[in-house]
Design a protein around this motif. Structure first.
Motif, PDB file in Angstrom:
ATOM      1  N   ILE A  26       1.165  -1.159  -0.053  1.00 38.06           N
ATOM      2  CA  ILE A  26      -0.085   0.120  -0.095  1.00 38.06           C
ATOM      3  C   ILE A  26       0.954   1.340   0.060  1.00 38.06           C
ATOM      4  O   ILE A  26       1.539   1.278   0.936  1.00 38.06           O
ATOM      5  CB  ILE A  26      -0.928  -0.001   1.029  1.00 38.06           C
ATOM      6  N   THR A  27       0.799   2.106  -1.237  1.00 36.43           N
ATOM      7  CA  THR A  27       1.575   3.160  -0.998  1.00 36.43           C
ATOM      8  C   THR A  27       0.990   4.583  -0.361  1.00 36.43           C
ATOM      9  O   THR A  27      -0.144   4.584   0.001  1.00 36.43           O
ATOM     10  CB  THR A  27       1.557   3.575  -2.590  1.00 36.43           C
ATOM     11  N   ILE A  28       1.679   5.515  -0.147  1.00 36.92           N
ATOM     12  CA  ILE A  28       1.505   6.542   0.413  1.00 36.92           C
ATOM     13  C   ILE A  28       0.390   7.553  -0.463  1.00 36.92           C
ATOM     14  O   ILE A  28      -0.623   7.609   0.055  1.00 36.92           O
ATOM     15  CB  ILE A  28       2.585   7.642   0.866  1.00 36.92           C
ATOM     16  N   GLN A  29       0.653   7.232  -1.755  1.00 37.04           N
ATOM     17  CA  GLN A  29      -0.310   7.982  -2.627  1.00 37.04           C
ATOM     18  C   GLN A  29      -1.607   7.188  -2.592  1.00 37.04           C
ATOM     19  O   GLN A  29      -2.572   7.874  -2.451  1.00 37.04           O
ATOM     20  CB  GLN A  29       0.327   7.799  -4.143  1.00 37.04           C
ATOM     21  N   ASP A  30      -1.799   6.011  -2.276  1.00 38.75           N
ATOM     22  CA  ASP A  30      -2.943   5.296  -2.457  1.00 38.75           C
ATOM     23  C   ASP A  30      -3.785   5.804  -1.131  1.00 38.75           C
ATOM     24  O   ASP A  30      -5.060   5.928  -1.121  1.00 38.75           O
ATOM     25  CB  ASP A  30      -2.833   3.681  -2.135  1.00 38.75           C
ATOM     26  N   ILE A  31      -3.010   5.887   0.014  1.00 42.34           N
ATOM     27  CA  ILE A  31      -3.872   6.338   1.169  1.00 42.34           C
ATOM     28  C   ILE A  31      -4.109   7.974   1.033  1.00 42.34           C
ATOM     29  O   ILE A  31      -5.412   8.182   1.326  1.00 42.34           O
ATOM     30  CB  ILE A  31      -2.960   6.322   2.274  1.00 42.34           C
ATOM     31  N   LEU A  32      -3.366   8.702   0.393  1.00 42.92           N
ATOM     32  CA  LEU A  32      -3.961  10.107   0.152  1.00 42.92           C
ATOM     33  C   LEU A  32      -4.876  10.025  -0.842  1.00 42.92           C
ATOM     34  O   LEU A  32      -5.985  10.878  -0.673  1.00 42.92           O
ATOM     35  CB  LEU A  32      -2.586  10.891  -0.511  1.00 42.92           C
ATOM     36  N   VAL A  33      -5.111   9.337  -1.891  1.00 41.54           N
ATOM     37  CA  VAL A  33      -6.011   9.301  -2.942  1.00 41.54           C
ATOM     38  C   VAL A  33      -7.304   8.964  -2.095  1.00 41.54           C
ATOM     39  O   VAL A  33      -8.398   9.400  -2.214  1.00 41.54           O
ATOM     40  CB  VAL A  33      -5.806   8.519  -4.102  1.00 41.54           C
ATOM     41  N   TRP A  34      -7.494   7.868  -1.263  1.00 46.43           N
ATOM     42  CA  TRP A  34      -8.426   7.383  -0.475  1.00 46.43           C
ATOM     43  C   TRP A  34      -8.983   8.845   0.416  1.00 46.43           C
ATOM     44  O   TRP A  34     -10.245   9.072   0.526  1.00 46.43           O
ATOM     45  CB  TRP A  34      -8.295   6.189   0.357  1.00 46.43           C
ATOM     46  N   LEU A  35      -8.101   9.128   1.039  1.00 46.78           N
ATOM     47  CA  LEU A  35      -8.641  10.201   1.879  1.00 46.78           C
ATOM     48  C   LEU A  35      -9.150  11.591   1.179  1.00 46.78           C
ATOM     49  O   LEU A  35     -10.372  12.019   1.289  1.00 46.78           O
ATOM     50  CB  LEU A  35      -7.327  10.742   2.843  1.00 46.78           C
ATOM     51  N   SER A  37     -10.792  11.440  -1.570  1.00 51.51           N
ATOM     52  CA  SER A  37     -11.959  10.695  -2.210  1.00 51.51           C
ATOM     53  C   SER A  37     -12.884  10.540  -1.101  1.00 51.51           C
ATOM     54  O   SER A  37     -14.098  10.182  -1.014  1.00 51.51           O
ATOM     55  CB  SER A  37     -11.848   9.604  -2.890  1.00 51.51           C
ATOM     56  N   GLU A  38     -12.676  11.094   0.058  1.00 49.55           N
ATOM     57  CA  GLU A  38     -13.650  11.373   1.353  1.00 49.55           C
ATOM     58  C   GLU A  38     -13.839  10.139   1.961  1.00 49.55           C
ATOM     59  O   GLU A  38     -14.646   9.762   2.791  1.00 49.55           O
ATOM     60  CB  GLU A  38     -14.986  12.081   1.048  1.00 49.55           C
ATOM     61  N   MET A  39     -12.870   9.173   1.846  1.00 52.67           N
ATOM     62  CA  MET A  39     -12.846   8.046   2.751  1.00 52.67           C
ATOM     63  C   MET A  39     -12.534   8.225   4.221  1.00 52.67           C
ATOM     64  O   MET A  39     -11.425   9.246   4.273  1.00 52.67           O
ATOM     65  CB  MET A  39     -12.045   6.842   2.326  1.00 52.67           C
ATOM     66  N   SER A  40     -13.197   7.939   5.099  1.00 54.06           N
ATOM     67  CA  SER A  40     -12.831   8.263   6.418  1.00 54.06           C
ATOM     68  C   SER A  40     -11.582   7.249   7.078  1.00 54.06           C
ATOM     69  O   SER A  40     -11.275   6.044   6.309  1.00 54.06           O
ATOM     70  CB  SER A  40     -13.993   8.004   7.644  1.00 54.06           C
ATOM     71  N   PHE A  41     -10.895   7.281   7.995  1.00 54.70           N
ATOM     72  CA  PHE A  41     -10.011   6.704   8.585  1.00 54.70           C
ATOM     73  C   PHE A  41     -10.661   5.147   8.761  1.00 54.70           C
ATOM     74  O   PHE A  41     -10.005   4.180   8.372  1.00 54.70           O
ATOM     75  CB  PHE A  41      -9.469   7.038   9.913  1.00 54.70           C
ATOM     76  N   GLU A  42     -11.673   5.344   9.390  1.00 56.43           N
ATOM     77  CA  GLU A  42     -12.328   3.974   9.596  1.00 56.43           C
ATOM     78  C   GLU A  42     -12.863   3.206   8.581  1.00 56.43           C
ATOM     79  O   GLU A  42     -12.732   1.842   8.577  1.00 56.43           O
ATOM     80  CB  GLU A  42     -14.013   4.304  10.534  1.00 56.43           C
ATOM     81  N   GLU A  43     -13.226   3.745   7.399  1.00 61.30           N
ATOM     82  CA  GLU A  43     -13.490   3.018   6.083  1.00 61.30           C
ATOM     83  C   GLU A  43     -12.251   2.603   5.361  1.00 61.30           C
ATOM     84  O   GLU A  43     -12.285   1.232   5.079  1.00 61.30           O
ATOM     85  CB  GLU A  43     -13.963   3.943   5.189  1.00 61.30           C
ATOM     86  N   ILE A  44     -11.144   3.211   5.646  1.00 59.76           N
ATOM     87  CA  ILE A  44      -9.964   2.746   5.105  1.00 59.76           C
ATOM     88  C   ILE A  44      -9.401   1.501   6.102  1.00 59.76           C
ATOM     89  O   ILE A  44      -8.784   0.446   5.376  1.00 59.76           O
ATOM     90  CB  ILE A  44      -8.865   3.725   5.180  1.00 59.76           C
ATOM     91  N   LEU A  45      -9.565   1.566   7.163  1.00 60.86           N
ATOM     92  CA  LEU A  45      -9.348   0.444   8.351  1.00 60.86           C
ATOM     93  C   LEU A  45      -9.949  -0.812   7.887  1.00 60.86           C
ATOM     94  O   LEU A  45      -9.373  -1.786   7.993  1.00 60.86           O
ATOM     95  CB  LEU A  45      -9.054   1.013   9.545  1.00 60.86           C
ATOM     96  N   ALA A  46     -11.106  -0.659   7.671  1.00 60.04           N
ATOM     97  CA  ALA A  46     -12.362  -1.724   7.438  1.00 60.04           C
ATOM     98  C   ALA A  46     -11.920  -2.382   6.114  1.00 60.04           C
ATOM     99  O   ALA A  46     -11.721  -3.722   6.092  1.00 60.04           O
ATOM    100  CB  ALA A  46     -13.727  -1.311   7.455  1.00 60.04           C
TER     101      ALA A  46
END
Length: 75
Positions: A26-35, A37-46
């Motif tokens: 999982i890249t840093i870019q992946d995480i930034l894109v998810w955030l 796109s309005e994904m919450s921390f909880e959604e990403i962790l799920a």
């Protein structure tokens, strides 16, 4: 977060050398894109149970540090 480096690795053999969360692809870019796109921390962790909240915070700290360095170089 000042110790984000402990969570991030750069390996030319993983995701073409993009910064990743250690032990994952999982890249840093992946995480930034998810955030972004309005994904919450909880959604990403799920969706990615291999991640922890500190990994997301490390990604944000890494991006902020890169931005800080870019501004210093450009000034």
């Amino acid at each position: 977060m000042t110790n984000y480096q402990q969570y991030i690795s750069i390996n030319p053999n993983i995701r073409f050398g993009k910064p990743c969360i250690k032990g994952t692809r999982i890249t840093i870019q992946d995480i930034l894109v998810w955030l972004a796109s309005e994904m919450s921390f909880e959604e990403i962790l799920a969706d990615f149970p291999e991640l922890k909240e500190e990994h997301i915070r490390a990604a944000l700290a890494f991006a902020a540090d890169i931005e800080r360095r870019t501004r210093l170089i450009a000034a």
